[in-house]
Enzyme design. Sequence first.
Site, PDB file in Angstrom:
ATOM      1  N   THR A   1       0.808  -1.223   0.000  1.00  0.00           N
ATOM      2  CA  THR A   1       0.000   0.000   0.000  1.00  0.00           C
ATOM      3  C   THR A   1       0.835   1.264   0.000  1.00  0.00           C
ATOM      4  O   THR A   1       1.960   1.291   0.516  1.00  0.00           O
ATOM      5  CB  THR A   1      -0.964   0.008   1.207  1.00  0.00           C
ATOM      6  N   ASP A   2       0.276   2.302  -0.576  1.00  0.00           N
ATOM      7  CA  ASP A   2       0.870   3.635  -0.480  1.00  0.00           C
ATOM      8  C   ASP A   2       0.786   4.112   0.946  1.00  0.00           C
ATOM      9  O   ASP A   2      -0.028   3.621   1.718  1.00  0.00           O
ATOM     10  CB  ASP A   2       0.051   4.631  -1.317  1.00  0.00           C
ATOM     11  N   LYS A   3       1.599   5.085   1.267  1.00  0.00           N
ATOM     12  CA  LYS A   3       1.509   5.665   2.600  1.00  0.00           C
ATOM     13  C   LYS A   3       0.637   6.916   2.591  1.00  0.00           C
ATOM     14  O   LYS A   3      -0.420   6.970   3.226  1.00  0.00           O
ATOM     15  CB  LYS A   3       2.910   6.028   3.107  1.00  0.00           C
TER      16      LYS A   3
ATOM     17  N   LYS B   1       8.153   0.119  -8.002  1.00  0.00           N
ATOM     18  CA  LYS B   1       6.961  -0.537  -7.488  1.00  0.00           C
ATOM     19  C   LYS B   1       6.646  -1.769  -8.332  1.00  0.00           C
ATOM     20  O   LYS B   1       6.262  -2.813  -7.830  1.00  0.00           O
ATOM     21  CB  LYS B   1       5.796   0.457  -7.587  1.00  0.00           C
TER      22      LYS B   1
ATOM     23  N   THR C   1      -1.662  -0.739  -4.349  1.00  0.00           N
ATOM     24  CA  THR C   1      -2.387   0.510  -4.549  1.00  0.00           C
ATOM     25  C   THR C   1      -1.533   1.467  -5.363  1.00  0.00           C
ATOM     26  O   THR C   1      -0.312   1.346  -5.408  1.00  0.00           O
ATOM     27  CB  THR C   1      -2.728   1.204  -3.220  1.00  0.00           C
TER      28      THR C   1
END
Length: 891
Positions: free
Chosen positions: A331-333, A606, A623
């Site tokens: 996931t993105d932060k 990514k 994501t």
Amino acid sequence: MEIEKLVHQPHQYSLVEILKSTPAVQEGLTSLEAENRLHADGPNVFPTKKPRPLWRIFLGQFASPLIYILLAAGGIALAIGDTRDALFVAIILLINSIIGTTQEKGAQNSALALTRMAETKSMVLRDGYQIEIPSEEIVVGDIVFLESGNKVPADLRLLSSQSLEVDESLLTGESLTVIKEADGVFEEHASLGDRKNMAFTGSLVVRGRATGLVTAVGLQSELGKIVNSLNSEESAGTPLLIRMKKLTHKIAIALLAVTALMALLLFLKGYGYYEVLVFSVALAVSAIPEGLPVALTVALSVASRRMAKRNVIVRKLPAVEALGSCTYIATDKTGTLTVNQMTVQKIVNPEGEEVMVPGSGLDPGKEKLQALHVEELIRCGVLCNEAQLSFHDNKWAGHGDAVDLAFLVLGEKAQIKSPGAGSSIAEIPFEPEHQFAAVLHEASANERILSVKGAVEKLLPMCESMLVKGHKHSIKPDVILQQADKLAEAGYRVLALAGATMKATVGKIENPPAGLVFYGLVGMIDPLRPEAAKAVMQCQRAGIRVSMVTGDHPKTSLAIARELGLAQSMDEVVSGPALKQAQSEEELSRLILNGRVFARVEPQQKLQIVQHLTKNGFFVAVTGDGANDAPALKAANVGVAMGLSGTDVAKETADLIVADDRFSSIVAGVEQGRIVYNNLRKVVYLLISTAAAEILVFILSFIFDTPMPLTAAQILWLNLVTNGIQDIGLAFEPGEGDELDHRPRKPKEPVFDRLMMERVILSAVVIGGMGYWYFHQLIQSGVGIEAARNDLLLFLVIFENLMLGNCRSEEKSIFKLNPLRNKFLLGGAILAQGIHILAMYTPGLGSLLEIGPVPIAEWAHMFAMALVVLVVIEVHKLIKARGIKAQLASS
Ligand code: ADP
Ligand code: MG
């Protein structure tokens, strides 16, 4: 209107000519004018294919080989003069297709509603303001703003551009990105690919920023000329659906073989030609779970509706079940785990002096900030900025990048104003892959200032000196890096700021800039979303590994990961540069498998992370929001785009869109994905076990040489009142509540696993065995064949409706499931039962079916006996639960 002249082949006019004939460049269209044009020209859309009309859906229900067989049987019956059976076949077919039609129509409507939710928006200039509008409201003459990640909403004659690169492959087939510039004139017949001063509808902005004048919309656009209608993506069915269909085919063929064999034997026994035909067709149809495809489609569409309620918009139906089986979420932060509401809280100047900044959020408050020794830094942050902050109706509102907004708020606090958009001479816009931004401004007649901000490691090499009390000193990179580390360890997002003054003759920014003066660092806070930590914990309990992939500083990322319980020490943090330095694929795999936090990662990396994870057997959901996240979203098993912060490009490639950007919504989606898979299993269990039971009754009667236990019409009827609506009811089952307490299932796990096999055999043996035994008893005791069939039919109706109690959970006892939780199922079962009773008491229908009333005592007796099927499966559930406990204890 002069613009009308220009819209024809606008690429052949120079920018000066275009600007001259477009009086509205500064203000944009007025909203009134825009509305008039919208009325006159229509919306900026391509006509989509019309949804299938109801009558075609209805007719579509008959397009199945099974129905053909049934139709043929009805035809034969009619030909022989057996109007009764022919009529019956017709009624059954009609009811079946009405059920199918309503379900399909419902699924179609919800699919339509979902595509509406995913429509794109664009930034335009109207009445002098930048506003966001639905792309379909764009009209010729509008000024549109583009940035990386946008899908070009209409054909545009560019008015300005900064490092603009677009992907025009949809239009030209050219897969390399193309550099576009507002300057330049091209001849009238230049090919589309050569018109570099235009951006065409449907192209993707890969890099840079631009503004453009809309010259054509909708079907008038270049893309519109070649595609007359945009085919709504027809989904090919999910992998699971396809597998299930294959499974039912196999079962069907096996059952057909059994039926054929029985037909042959009946024939040899001396039954009539027609009798055997109608009987075997009816048996085959009842044995084939033809309701399965409809029920499965319904289950998936129910799930996608439920997900939409939890803010997960399904773009590709397979993703519904795929999300349920994912074993890893990357996931993105920023924005996903955090709220993406940045506030500058600390400023550190090159000397190491710290300034605390009060307040949080967009409201600068009344208190004025003492900006001694950091004024240059704040001005730099305000100048190197793409966001807008405004005060309207007593409220502060912002638009644009959260980091940039934070600097504008900081500027307000220190009373340093932004010069406003459009005042810059040159820009290098922020892109995650570069991790910095730069802007050149006019300061005075003979001076320009360059303002640069970005990641500290990126900026330090650009700097030559640092600013101490208004004077340039030699720079101490080590000290600055230590200061940055200290801020990052405390969880701050760190940005460095630097700049330079230049001669008025300088019109471009070197990339990367050099010879800068370092102004200092800022620390921003971006609060965690309150529900994020719990969602991370839920994932861990559900057997899903979570990792954070971010462009932010490793220490900042670790601090946040700690708060979330995602990682504890620096050992679990893998940085982008470390990935680049990996010597071999094995080392890379090892790094990636160990990582819980991936920091300072470029978007391209990514993809690498996702590829290594899937290669190592993980079923990965990832994501993304940026233009460069598309490859990773595509490579992952489930690509999840952010609805609020996500770019068009990301949304277009994703399987799912999370409307509110929250990580917790993804987890809610996982839960729904697991529920739908369980429901599919429930449907399969009901349909297969009851079909098997019916076959068994016939096989037994054949072996023991009793008369045919049910007539053709009765079998069809039985199928209708026990499966017709109940299977769909099971597809509506709410979750059992513990979906997230289990480990994810293996993506390739067969639906027909050992548990399913045991359950199906047990239920079929109990129902089929007891059913036949009862029938046999009746015949033996001298009851007439019609009465015996009547009793058997009722017995089976009761049995199969009670089976619903077994189907509702694979593990939980029927007593632990509230029947009212699924009113559709309960209502359906009662309704079906009622219809059967009604038929028994309705003389006409009763004689058609050869059924009639049964004494109440008889009824009670059958009901009591039928309870056995519940008892047997309950015991089986208990044994299984013990087995699982024992396994857990021993492991
Ligand atoms: P993420 O979204 O994963 O948190 P980003 O890619 O947005 O990370 O940011 C990575 C780094 O780039 C940040 O740590 C910061 O140093 C820098 N950065 C982020 N936003 C901006 C911006 N608007 N201007 C300049 N630099 C930025
Ligand atoms: Mg970001």
